[in-house]
Every structure is written in structure tokens, then in C-alpha cells.
Design an enzyme around this catalytic site. Structure first.
Site, short mmCIF file in Angstrom:
data_model
loop_
_atom_site.label_atom_id
_atom_site.label_comp_id
_atom_site.label_asym_id
_atom_site.label_seq_id
_atom_site.Cartn_x
_atom_site.Cartn_y
_atom_site.Cartn_z
N LYS A 1 -27.77 15.65 11.62
CA LYS A 1 -26.57 16.38 10.67
C LYS A 1 -25.60 14.99 10.23
CE LYS A 1 -22.76 17.43 10.65
NZ LYS A 1 -22.03 16.81 9.77
N CYS B 1 -17.22 1.03 14.49
CA CYS B 1 -16.68 1.37 15.92
C CYS B 1 -16.57 0.29 17.08
CB CYS B 1 -18.02 2.26 16.65
SG CYS B 1 -19.37 1.66 16.17
N GLU C 1 -7.77 3.49 18.00
CA GLU C 1 -8.62 3.04 17.01
C GLU C 1 -8.04 3.48 15.54
OE1 GLU C 1 -12.49 5.07 16.61
OE2 GLU C 1 -13.56 3.24 16.56
N GLU D 1 -22.20 7.75 21.44
CA GLU D 1 -21.43 6.42 21.01
C GLU D 1 -20.10 6.83 20.13
OE1 GLU D 1 -23.05 3.79 21.27
OE2 GLU D 1 -25.35 3.98 21.29
P1 NAD Z 1 -16.50 12.50 13.38
O1 NAD Z 1 -16.36 12.35 15.17
O2 NAD Z 1 -15.25 13.04 12.87
O3 NAD Z 1 -17.73 12.89 12.86
C1 NAD Z 1 -19.13 12.66 13.44
C2 NAD Z 1 -19.79 13.39 12.97
O4 NAD Z 1 -19.67 14.79 13.96
C3 NAD Z 1 -20.04 13.86 11.63
O5 NAD Z 1 -21.35 14.38 11.18
C4 NAD Z 1 -19.12 15.40 11.91
O6 NAD Z 1 -19.61 16.29 10.72
C5 NAD Z 1 -19.76 15.82 13.19
N1 NAD Z 1 -18.90 16.84 13.76
C6 NAD Z 1 -17.56 17.09 13.54
N2 NAD Z 1 -16.91 17.89 14.24
C7 NAD Z 1 -18.13 18.26 15.12
C8 NAD Z 1 -18.08 19.27 16.03
N3 NAD Z 1 -17.06 20.13 16.73
N4 NAD Z 1 -19.30 19.54 16.80
C9 NAD Z 1 -20.49 18.81 16.22
N5 NAD Z 1 -20.25 17.91 15.19
C10 NAD Z 1 -19.09 17.60 14.68
O7 NAD Z 1 -16.43 10.77 13.16
P2 NAD Z 1 -16.53 9.96 11.84
O8 NAD Z 1 -15.12 10.35 11.30
O9 NAD Z 1 -17.55 10.77 10.79
O10 NAD Z 1 -16.70 8.72 12.09
C11 NAD Z 1 -15.82 7.68 12.68
C12 NAD Z 1 -16.00 7.60 14.15
O11 NAD Z 1 -17.31 7.33 14.81
C13 NAD Z 1 -15.08 6.49 14.90
O12 NAD Z 1 -14.22 6.98 15.89
C14 NAD Z 1 -16.10 5.56 15.34
O13 NAD Z 1 -15.63 4.81 16.24
C15 NAD Z 1 -17.22 6.28 15.69
N6 NAD Z 1 -18.34 5.39 15.41
C16 NAD Z 1 -18.96 5.21 16.61
C17 NAD Z 1 -20.22 4.14 16.57
C18 NAD Z 1 -20.83 3.73 17.87
O14 NAD Z 1 -21.97 3.49 17.98
N7 NAD Z 1 -20.03 4.04 18.90
C19 NAD Z 1 -20.67 3.94 15.43
C20 NAD Z 1 -20.11 4.28 14.26
C21 NAD Z 1 -18.91 5.04 14.30
#
Ligand code: NAD
Ligand code: MN
Length: 504
Positions: free
Chosen positions: A188, A297, A398, A263
Site C-alpha cells: 500500500k 526518518c 520530528e 520503521e
Molecule cells: P504516515 O504514517 O502518515 O503514512 C505512512 C503510510 O501509512 C501511508 O501509506 C499511509 O497511507 C498509511 N496510513 C495512514 N494511516 C493509516 C492507518 N490508520 N492504517 C494503516 N495505514 C495508514 O507517514 P508519512 O507522512 O507518509 O511518512 C513520514 C513518516 O514516515 C515520518 O514520520 C518518517 O520518520 C517515517 N519514515 C520512517 C522510515 C524508517 O525507516 N524508520 C522511513 C521513511 C519514513
């Protein structure tokens, strides 16, 4: 030649419409809904993408289930699966420039950034093609006439939910190890950046991954993502994204005791000692925060500099931060690309404003950037903030943008204490020419990754993942294969006298 083979070879990867991939087919969503995806550098529409509904998600789960329970993929000899992974890598390589272009259009990131990430995605498949061959169970020494060995069995159907900051890399980190061990996946992608994950799904089919093993369904996280997390027939969820959503997923996954890897976010410390190679530390620290426009991240967003070199370091750091060039992402002179969207731009500026209100000092940047020719895009100036302390939001939370806070420290002990004063624990960096000191500090830092005199946090083979509220599980490495498998223990008795344990 199968239809799926012709499809990628004959069509350009750049299209006006992208389909879902379910059960080996390119399909529209059942209700005809689409996502419009925009280029953050220009604000222009890139393409329409089919938007999966819950019904589409259900079809994907059934396809993945069928492929796993009755399909041939997990029963292939391991060498054959490895060969398919290598084929995926080689097709990606042959379409390298096209994939890079799509990644830039969908994310607004700069050319060299996108090139590096597509290249890494390719290498991830190559890495797991090799790693899988050595992944196997063990034989345990047993007393008496017993024999015990273990099998590594694929965990089953995996929901893989990924963010927008590294679309193709995150898709590769998820898909490659999972299919290497024989799992089926439902990816997804983030709605803001769905294109290259779809392309990768098409390439998987072209390379010979059987129908249903890799399904790609962009859609709403709250709807489709959540549906997968709650689904009884999904065995595992692997999530990369923000910490609050990660907590929600872990909570909901507990109802079915799904395997979970997370992650999540970070606020990574970057410690520069007085004995560091100053230029290397300045350059590495700039990269550590401004790479990918800070939307990483593991961005090293808290910079701690020893008081004896503080003035000197800050002067060099700020002067170079001011030289960072924003501009056409396709221009190879551009250092930093756009911010993903208006919402994220507002979040970033909100943090900078909060810092100013808290009495911090902006040494450079600190505002929305005006980029000539790209007035409708989303841009933020590389921002350096000083005069901060650990009670401020800008230091604790963050930001996910090109904003770094700089603080002084007086000795090793204080540096470690400040570095660990966070709820996160993903990346960290130490700059020192004293090897013993660097080792001591690396040992004390509570984070999954420590970069010693090194700007890079992730290469295929190196474990990537967090301590504390940055999540758990490691990706990009050998042990990831364990997280997509269950260990089965097989015990047998080989004595020639029947056992009668109840003494009956
Ligand atoms: P997000 O958590 O808003 O979304 C991530 C994914 O989750 C998207 O595909 C989103 O559609 C989905 N999602 C949202 N709500 C959901 C729910 N209730 N149930 C299931 N899935 C859901 O994050 P973002 O804004 O897309 O990305 C930024 C964040 O990701 C930052 O906090 C960053 O630190 C983190 N990140 C972490 C890593 C790592 O490896 N640790 C890598 C990249 C990004
Ligand atoms: Mn986009």
C-alpha cells in the site's frame, strides 16, 4: 511471451493513468475512483492513479492468499527465486532513467538523490537474491536419541504499508526480502507517491513473479491500510511511516496477533567532537540533514558540537548551508529538491515559527523558499537554528524537513546524555578522529544506527531500524529474512526402543 511480459516492454513507463496490480493483472479500482498525483516542484498534475477501495483490498488479500496457500512461488527451489529477484534488478537497470524520471516527477526530489535511491532499490533485489541462498534452519545438539532441526518457513501474506519520502526504495525494502523467502505481499504505497511502486509491481510480473505474489494497491491509509491491518487472513504487517500511525497499527494488529515490524520516526543526534576532521564533519552533517530535503526518518536533525570548536564549526556549516542550491530537480547542479506538499510545508514552517517564539535564533533559512521558474511548487530554505534547548518542540519533535538545531556540549558524558534525551532512537552520527572515543560513544547511544565519520546510514546489507519509539525490526539486511519467516522446530526420536513416557 505472457501478456505481462509485453506490457512493460512495449509501453513507456510514463503514462497518464496507472492501474492497480491485483492477482497479476493491471486493473482499475472497482468503483472507478482515482488519485491525482502532483509534482511537488511545479504543482503540476503528473498522472491519475487507480485508487483502491476496500473491495479491491479484499481481492488483493484473496489473490495473495491463493498464491501463498496453493501457488508455486514458495515451493520454487531457492535458486530459482533468487534468479527472479536478479531479473527484477536487471529490468529495473534497463529502465533506470525512466524510473528516475518518474520518481522525480512524483516527489520533486533532486536528480542525484533519485538516482541514488533507484540504484539502491536495484541493489536491494540483488542483495536478497544472494542472501536468500544462505538463509536456512539449523541442527541443534540434543541429548539422548533425539534429533532437532529447524525450518525457516515464509510467514504468509504480508501487508506492506509505505510512506512518500522514498517511494521506490521503501517498496524495494519491503518486497525484496518478503518474496525472497516465499511470502506474498500487498503493498500500500502512499497516496502522494504511488507511481514507482506500481512500476516495480509490473516489473515483478515481467520478471516472472507469479500472479498474486506481488499486489500493489494505492489508496487511503485510514481505509485500505487499516483494512489490511485488521484482516484475519493477513499474517504480517510491515509498516514504515510516522510513530502515531505505527502505534495505531500495532494496537490493531494485536487483535489477530499479526507479526508486526515498524520503521517509524526519528530525531537523530549528530555529535561533533573537538578532534573531528572539521571539513568532513561539516560536509557530512550538511548531507545528514539536507539530503532529500530533510524528509528522512534518519535525518540528523539535532547537531551537537563541542564548545571549543562551536564557533568555527557553525560558521562553516552556515556558510555552506547558504550555498545549497534549490532549483529544477532535473538539473544536476541542484542540491535540494522540493517539499512533498503544502501540508508538509506548513508543518515545517510551523516548527520554525515555534522555535522563534521560544526564543531560538535562525542562523540561515527559516522561511518558504522562492525558486525561480518553480513558483507553484513547495520549497523550503535549508534552515539552521541555534540558541535552543531540550524543552523546545523544535528539539524534541520530528519535523521531516530541512531544519537542523545546533547545540553546544562540554564533554563526552554530556554529549551522550543529550543524544539519548529523546523518545526516538533511529539514526545517530559521531565525528571524531579518536577511534576509542568514537567506539565508546557508539556503544552508549540508544539508536539502531550509528554513523562514525560517515554520512551514509543505509546500504544493502546494513541493518536499518530503530530503538525506542522509532520502532522495531531491521530491514535491508540478512536478519530481515527472519522477520518474514517463522521458525519451525522438528524433533524426532531415533532410538530403537519405543518410548513409553507415561509408563503405562
Ligand atoms: P504516515 O504514517 O502518515 O503514512 C505512512 C503510510 O501509512 C501511508 O501509506 C499511509 O497511507 C498509511 N496510513 C495512514 N494511516 C493509516 C492507518 N490508520 N492504517 C494503516 N495505514 C495508514 O507517514 P508519512 O507522512 O507518509 O511518512 C513520514 C513518516 O514516515 C515520518 O514520520 C518518517 O520518520 C517515517 N519514515 C520512517 C522510515 C524508517 O525507516 N524508520 C522511513 C521513511 C519514513
Ligand atoms: Mn506526487
Amino acid at each position: 511471451m505472457s501478456t505481462s511480459q509485453t506490457l512493460v516492454e512495449q509501453n513507456s513507463l510514463k503514462r497518464e493513468f496507472y492501474h492497480l496490480i491485483i492477482n497479476g493483472e493491471k486493473v482499475e479500482s472497482n468503483n472507478g475512483q482515482t488519485i491525482s498525483t502532483y509534482n511537488p516542484a511545479t504543482g503540476e498534475l503528473v498522472a491519475q492513479v487507480a485508487k483502491a477501495s476496500k473491495e479491491d483490498a479484499e481481492r488483493a488479500v484473496q489473490a495473495a492468499r491463493e498464491a501463498f496457500d496453493h501457488g508455486k512461488w514458495r515451493k520454487y527451489p531457492v535458486g530459482r527465486r533468487a534468479q527472479v529477484l536478479n531479473k527484477i534488478a536487471s529490468i529495473m537497470r534497463s529502465r533506470f532513467n525512466e524510473i528516475v524520471e518518474l520518481e522525480i516527477l512524483d516527489t520533486g526530489k533532486s536528480l542525484s538523490t533519485a538516482q541514488g535511491q533507484v540504484n539502491q532499490a536495484i541493489e536491494d533485489f540483488e542483495f536478497y537474491a544472494g542472501a536468500i541462498v544462505g538463509h536456512r534452519g539449523v541442527v541443534n545438539n540434543m541429548p539422548g536419541q533425539f534429533h532437532n532441526y529447524t525450518e525457516k518457513e515464509p510467514v504468509g501474506v504480508c501487508a506492506q504499508i509505505i510512506p512518500w519520502n522514498y517511494p521506490i526504495m521503501m517498496a524495494a525494502w519491503k518486497i525484496a526480502p518478503a518474496i525472497a523467502v516465499g511470502c506474498s505481499v500487498i503493498v500500500k504505497p502512499a497516496s502522494l507517491t504511488p507511481i514507482t511502486a506500481i512500476i516495480l509491481g509490473e516489473i515483478c510480473l515481467e520478471a516472472g513473479v507469479p500472479a498474486g505474489v506481488v499486489n500493489i494497491i494505492p489508496g487511503s491509509g485510514a481505509e485500505v491500510g487499516n483494512y489490511l491491518v485488521e484482516h484475519k487472513q493477513v499474517d504480517k504487517v510491515a509498516f514504515t511511516g510516522s510513530t502515531p500511525i505505527g502505534k495505531d497499527i500495532m494496537n490493531k494488529a494485536s487483535n489477530t496477533l499479526k507479526r508486526v515490524t515498524l520503521e517509524l520516526g526519528g530525531k537523530s543526534p549528530n555529535i561533533v567532537f573537538e578532534d573531528a576532521d572539521l571539513d568532513a564533519a561539516v560536509d557530512g552533517s550538511l548531507y545528514g540533514i539536507f539530503y532529500n530535503s530533510g524528509q528522512s526518518c534518519e535525518a540528523r536533525s539535532r547537531l551537537y558540537v563541542h564548545e571549543n570548536i562551536y564557533e568555527q564549526f557553525v560558521e562553516k556549516f552556515v556558510s555552506k548551508a547558504k550555498q545549497i542550491k534549490l532549483g529544477n530537480p532535473f538539473d544536476k547542479e541542484t542540491h535540494m529538491g522540493a517539499i512533498i506538499d503544502q501540508t508538509q510545508l506548513d508543518v515545517i514552517d510551523g516548527y520554525v515559527q515555534s522555535a522563534i517564539q521560544d526564543g531560538a535564533e535562525v542562523l540561515s533559512g527559516g522561511k518558504v523558499a522562492q525558486v525561480e521558474g518553480f513558483e507553484n511548487g513547495f520549497w523550503y530554505e535549508p534552515t539552521v537554528i541555534a540558541n535552543v534547548n531540550h524543552s523546545m518542540k523544535v528539539v524534541n519533535e520530528e519535523i521531516f524537513g530541512p531544519v537542523v538545531v545546533i547545540m553546544k556540549f562540554k564533554d563526552e558524558k554530556e554529549a551522550i546524555q543529550l543524544a539519548n534525551d529523546t523518545e526516538f532512537g533511529l539514526g545517530s552520527a559521531v565525528w571524531s578522529k579518536d577511534g576509542a572515543r568514537a567506539t565508546r560513544v557508539a556503544n552508549e547511544i540508544q539508536a539502531g544506527i550509528v554513523m562514525v565519520n560517515c554520512p551514509f546510514s543505509a546500504m544493502p546489507g546494513t541493518p536499518f531500524g530503530g530503538y525506542k519509539q522509532s520502532g522495531f525490526g531491521r530491514e535491508l539486511c540478512i536478519e530481515t529474512l527472519d522477520l518474514y519467516t517463522e521458525t519451525k522446530s522438528i524433533i524426532s526420536y531415533y532410538g530403537n526402543r519405543p518410548l513409553n513416557p507415561l509408563g503405562l
